[in-house]
Design a protein around this motif. Structure first.
Motif, PDB file in Angstrom:
ATOM      1  N   ASP A 107       0.800  -1.203   0.000  1.00 27.65           N
ATOM      2  CA  ASP A 107       0.000   0.000   0.000  1.00 27.65           C
ATOM      3  C   ASP A 107       0.841   1.263   0.000  1.00 27.65           C
ATOM      4  N   ALA A 108       2.068   1.101   0.459  1.00 26.31           N
ATOM      5  CA  ALA A 108       2.822   2.289   0.843  1.00 26.31           C
ATOM      6  C   ALA A 108       3.371   3.079  -0.338  1.00 26.31           C
ATOM      7  N   GLY A 109       4.093   2.420  -1.199  1.00 27.50           N
ATOM      8  CA  GLY A 109       4.948   3.201  -2.072  1.00 27.50           C
ATOM      9  C   GLY A 109       4.536   3.279  -3.514  1.00 27.50           C
ATOM     10  N   PHE A 110       5.421   3.861  -4.273  1.00 23.26           N
ATOM     11  CA  PHE A 110       5.257   3.905  -5.711  1.00 23.26           C
ATOM     12  C   PHE A 110       6.647   4.109  -6.273  1.00 23.26           C
ATOM     13  N   THR A 111       6.801   3.832  -7.546  1.00 20.70           N
ATOM     14  CA  THR A 111       8.104   4.045  -8.162  1.00 20.70           C
ATOM     15  C   THR A 111       7.931   4.888  -9.415  1.00 20.70           C
ATOM     16  N   VAL A 112       8.961   5.614  -9.729  1.00 21.08           N
ATOM     17  CA  VAL A 112       8.973   6.372 -10.977  1.00 21.08           C
ATOM     18  C   VAL A 112      10.222   5.949 -11.735  1.00 21.08           C
ATOM     19  N   THR A 113      10.023   5.470 -12.947  1.00 21.08           N
ATOM     20  CA  THR A 113      11.183   5.093 -13.760  1.00 21.08           C
ATOM     21  C   THR A 113      10.987   5.649 -15.158  1.00 21.08           C
ATOM     22  N   PHE A 114      12.097   5.830 -15.861  1.00 21.25           N
ATOM     23  CA  PHE A 114      11.957   6.276 -17.239  1.00 21.25           C
ATOM     24  C   PHE A 114      11.880   5.053 -18.137  1.00 21.25           C
TER      25      PHE A 114
ATOM     26  N   ASN B  77       9.027   3.472 -24.512  1.00 23.06           N
ATOM     27  CA  ASN B  77       7.834   4.272 -24.805  1.00 23.06           C
ATOM     28  C   ASN B  77       8.061   5.772 -24.594  1.00 23.06           C
ATOM     29  N   GLU B  78       9.281   6.102 -24.156  1.00 25.74           N
ATOM     30  CA  GLU B  78       9.619   7.501 -23.878  1.00 25.74           C
ATOM     31  C   GLU B  78       8.629   8.182 -22.940  1.00 25.74           C
ATOM     32  N   VAL B  79       8.336   7.494 -21.867  1.00 27.62           N
ATOM     33  CA  VAL B  79       7.484   8.105 -20.838  1.00 27.62           C
ATOM     34  C   VAL B  79       8.084   7.821 -19.460  1.00 27.62           C
ATOM     35  N   TYR B  80       7.748   8.656 -18.519  1.00 26.77           N
ATOM     36  CA  TYR B  80       8.063   8.371 -17.122  1.00 26.77           C
ATOM     37  C   TYR B  80       6.925   7.496 -16.608  1.00 26.77           C
ATOM     38  N   ARG B  81       7.292   6.318 -16.102  1.00 25.73           N
ATOM     39  CA  ARG B  81       6.240   5.392 -15.685  1.00 25.73           C
ATOM     40  C   ARG B  81       6.106   5.392 -14.170  1.00 25.73           C
ATOM     41  N   VAL B  82       4.885   5.599 -13.694  1.00 23.99           N
ATOM     42  CA  VAL B  82       4.598   5.586 -12.266  1.00 23.99           C
ATOM     43  C   VAL B  82       3.883   4.284 -11.951  1.00 23.99           C
ATOM     44  N   ARG B  83       4.456   3.496 -11.034  1.00 21.98           N
ATOM     45  CA  ARG B  83       3.820   2.247 -10.620  1.00 21.98           C
ATOM     46  C   ARG B  83       3.595   2.259  -9.117  1.00 21.98           C
ATOM     47  N   GLY B  84       2.463   1.766  -8.692  1.00 23.70           N
ATOM     48  CA  GLY B  84       2.175   1.709  -7.262  1.00 23.70           C
ATOM     49  C   GLY B  84       0.706   1.418  -7.074  1.00 23.70           C
TER      50      GLY B  84
ATOM     51  N   LEU C  25       8.725  12.834  -9.773  1.00 26.19           N
ATOM     52  CA  LEU C  25       8.896  13.063 -11.210  1.00 26.19           C
ATOM     53  C   LEU C  25       9.989  14.106 -11.451  1.00 26.19           C
ATOM     54  N   VAL C  26       9.981  15.150 -10.653  1.00 31.32           N
ATOM     55  CA  VAL C  26      11.003  16.187 -10.785  1.00 31.32           C
ATOM     56  C   VAL C  26      12.376  15.563 -10.559  1.00 31.32           C
ATOM     57  N   LYS C  27      12.453  14.738  -9.505  1.00 28.51           N
ATOM     58  CA  LYS C  27      13.728  14.091  -9.174  1.00 28.51           C
ATOM     59  C   LYS C  27      14.201  13.176 -10.290  1.00 28.51           C
ATOM     60  N   ALA C  28      13.237  12.508 -10.923  1.00 23.45           N
ATOM     61  CA  ALA C  28      13.593  11.580 -11.994  1.00 23.45           C
ATOM     62  C   ALA C  28      13.976  12.322 -13.277  1.00 23.45           C
TER      63      ALA C  28
ATOM     64  N   ALA D  55      11.871  14.581 -14.970  1.00 22.47           N
ATOM     65  CA  ALA D  55      10.764  14.939 -15.858  1.00 22.47           C
ATOM     66  C   ALA D  55      10.636  16.456 -15.966  1.00 22.47           C
ATOM     67  N   ARG D  56      10.339  16.869 -17.199  1.00 18.55           N
ATOM     68  CA  ARG D  56      10.122  18.300 -17.383  1.00 18.55           C
ATOM     69  C   ARG D  56       8.762  18.536 -18.005  1.00 18.55           C
ATOM     70  N   SER D  57       8.312  19.733 -17.852  1.00 18.68           N
ATOM     71  CA  SER D  57       7.013  20.111 -18.386  1.00 18.68           C
ATOM     72  C   SER D  57       6.864  19.619 -19.832  1.00 18.68           C
ATOM     73  N   GLY D  58       5.781  18.960 -20.126  1.00 19.76           N
ATOM     74  CA  GLY D  58       5.534  18.497 -21.493  1.00 19.76           C
ATOM     75  C   GLY D  58       5.947  17.045 -21.721  1.00 19.76           C
ATOM     76  N   ASP D  59       6.721  16.471 -20.788  1.00 19.22           N
ATOM     77  CA  ASP D  59       7.113  15.069 -20.937  1.00 19.22           C
ATOM     78  C   ASP D  59       5.897  14.152 -20.719  1.00 19.22           C
ATOM     79  N   GLY D  60       5.990  12.974 -21.297  1.00 28.02           N
ATOM     80  CA  GLY D  60       4.897  12.020 -21.116  1.00 28.02           C
ATOM     81  C   GLY D  60       5.012  11.292 -19.779  1.00 28.02           C
ATOM     82  N   VAL D  61       3.897  11.160 -19.096  1.00 26.98           N
ATOM     83  CA  VAL D  61       3.879  10.408 -17.847  1.00 26.98           C
ATOM     84  C   VAL D  61       2.804   9.326 -17.975  1.00 26.98           C
ATOM     85  N   ALA D  62       3.175   8.090 -17.642  1.00 24.05           N
ATOM     86  CA  ALA D  62       2.205   6.992 -17.712  1.00 24.05           C
ATOM     87  C   ALA D  62       2.031   6.427 -16.322  1.00 24.05           C
ATOM     88  N   ILE D  63       0.794   6.312 -15.893  1.00 21.51           N
ATOM     89  CA  ILE D  63       0.530   5.694 -14.594  1.00 21.51           C
ATOM     90  C   ILE D  63      -0.087   4.334 -14.842  1.00 21.51           C
TER      91      ILE D  63
END
Ligand SMILES: Nc1nc2c(ncn2[C@@H]2O[C@H](COP(=O)(O)OP(=O)(O)OP(=O)(O)O)[C@@H](O)[C@H]2O)c(=O)[nH]1
Ligand SMILES: [Mg+2]
Length: 479
Positions: A353-360, A364-371, A405-408, A410-418
């Protein structure tokens, strides 16, 4: 030939959660009565429960698609939707649950043991439950979460103390019928037994179970006859009994070479080397049978086997055999305490329940959020409703997704996939977008226009956190 059904593939679908309702209380002369949309009901689980009165998986072979009912949607006037009904699937003792890749998910031993094969989706909160000090009249509700749907494989492994193994027609079923109250089918053609029979034997103070499994022939490990499939029933037994036919009419067979053949097949199957074995020479009521038994007995004893001469038909030698088995079973039990038949509930996986991960994700050229949380929140969001999207953004932000996302990078306009690759919500990331509805704050104010006062901002964050915790709690609660 009839197929040997002790392995089935089952498609289970838990019920979907009902959607929450967005509604505003209406009463004469009271234009703004406050939110009163009720919560959706939770979807029913699909649950396997060990039921000793069930002995085969045949039912699931005939209808392998099973679905629990959906939760009902919430309604106005604080009416919650009804929960979906759990679907209880009774399975035999000793059922093993695997995924399609063959990994064992659970081993169901003991009456009442329960396994949640598919978890029902949570109901969505209605707008009444979403209201808070900061969000007095939410114009949205959360969607119900779809129920889990998975493919599982069920395998039956009989739970017995003693297993009878041997060629077809050696008299295994006959033997179990005279040692116990079991009444299996007995006939003079091979492969009479297609599913294991279980019997209970009482010998003195010891009560034990005995299983008669289908006959084995040379080449079973290559799939001849019924193959080696059914040998999984033997896996759990603590004693193996070789039932040898002393009166076979086949000229190329004799009890000693039969024993060698069966041992070779057991070896091919593997994992049974440590099980004690004894030899039963059956059919000595036939004169030639008795002669043959007398002749080969020393040879078998020289190999270290304890040998019993019996006749299932004339019922001779049974008492000695059943007491000897009781002794070996008692010894085996003392050496390894039998698995307790506890009523345990096994869940497919612990919910992280706790966490999530952000990877590039390069492909697919997106930042992927899993959790667990972000992915569930996505499913709960009605993307046609801006306020609901704003609420989602706010939740994600508070969980720290934006910072990550900032830490990973990601910049404004980048693709993010959850979510996972095959089922994700993808959007172009706008850091400010993450502060949709909540940034509107009190009516008439927009914090995006002025720098928020730090103390007020802190208070807002703290309140928001409390809201979040409260809503998570409401979602879990039985409403
Ligand atoms: N004379 C004699 N016949 C027996 C004895 N035990 C079994 N039989 C006969 O042998 C035949 C096969 O017996 P089953 O008990 O069905 O043999 P099985 O080992 O269970 O055979 P499968 O289920 O095909 O593997 C039947 O016709 C029985 O009547 C015995 O002690 N003496
Ligand atoms: Mg049989």
């Amino acid at each position: 030939m009839t197929t040997f059904v002790d392995r089935v593939e089952l498609h289970v679908a838990a019920g979907n959660g009902g959607h929450g309702c967005a509604s505003v209380h209406r009463e004469k002369f009271k234009p703004l009565g406050g939110p009163d949309g009720g919560n959706g009901g939770r979807g029913g689980d699909v649950t396997l429960v060990v039921d000793q009165s069930v002995t085969t998986l045949l039912d699931y072979h005939h209808s392998p698609h099973r679905k629990a009912t959906n939760g009902q949607p919430g309604a106005g006037d604080h009416r919650s939707g009804k929960d979906g009904q759990d679907l209880i699937l009774p399975v035999p003792d000793g059922t093993v649950v695997l995924d399609k890749q063959g990994n064992v998910l659970a081993d169901l031993v003991g009456e009442g043991t329960t396994y949640i094969a598919g978890q029902g989706g949570r109901g969505g909160l209605g707008n009444a439950a979403l209201a808070s000090a900061r969000r007095k009249a939410p114009g949205f509700a959360l969607l119900g979460v779809p129920g889990e749907s998975t493919d599982i494989v069920l395998e039956l492994k009989t739970v017995a103390d003693v297993a009878l193994v041997g060629y077809p027609s050696a008299g295994k079923s006959s033997l179990i019928s005279v040692l116990s109250a079991a009444k299996p089918k007995i006939a003079d053609y091979p492969f009479t037994t297609l599913v294991p029979n279980l019997g209970v034997v009482t010998a003195g103070a010891t009560v034990y179970t005995i299983a008669d499994v289908p006959g084995l022939i040379p080449g079973a490990s290559q799939g001849k006859g019924l193959g080696l499939e059914f040998l999984r029933h033997v896996e759990r037994c603590s004693v193996l009994v070789h039932v040898l036919d002393t009166a076979t009419l086949e000229s190329d067979r004799d009890p000693v070479s039969d024993l060698d053949v069966i041992e070779e097949e057991l070896k091919q199957y593997g994992g049974l080397d440590d099980r004690p074995r004894i030899v039963v020479l059956n059919k000595i009521d036939i004169p030639d049978g008795q002669d043959l038994a007398d002749m080969i007995r020393p040879d078998l004893e020289a190999r270290g086997y304890q040998v019993f001469e019996v006749s299932a038909v004339a019922r001779t030698g049974l008492k000695e055999l059943s007491f000897a088995l009781a002794g070996i079973v008692a010894e085996a039990r003392a050496a390894k305490p039998k698995e307790e038949a506890t009523r345990i509930v096994i869940r497919p996986k612990a919910v992280d329940d706790a966490g999530f991960t952000v990877t590039f994700d390069e492909a697919n050229e997106v930042y992927r959020v899993r959790g667990e949380k972000p992915e569930r929140w996505i499913r709960q969001t009605d993307f046609n409703n801006d306020e609901a999207v704003g609420y989602l953004a706010d939740r994600l932000n508070r969980l720290g997704v934006e910072d990550a996302l900032v830490k990973a990078g990601a910049r404004s306009g980048d693709g993010v996939a959850i979510g996972p690759e095959e089922n994700a919500v993808v959007f172009d990331w706008e850091p400010t977008m993450m502060a949709g509805a909540e940034m509107l704050g009190r009516r008439g104010e927009d914090h995006r226009l002025e720098a928020p006062r730090p103390a007020a901002q802190r208070r807002r964050d703290r309140d928001a956190e409390r809201d979040e915790a409260e809503q998570e709690f409401k979602e879990f609660g039985p409403f």
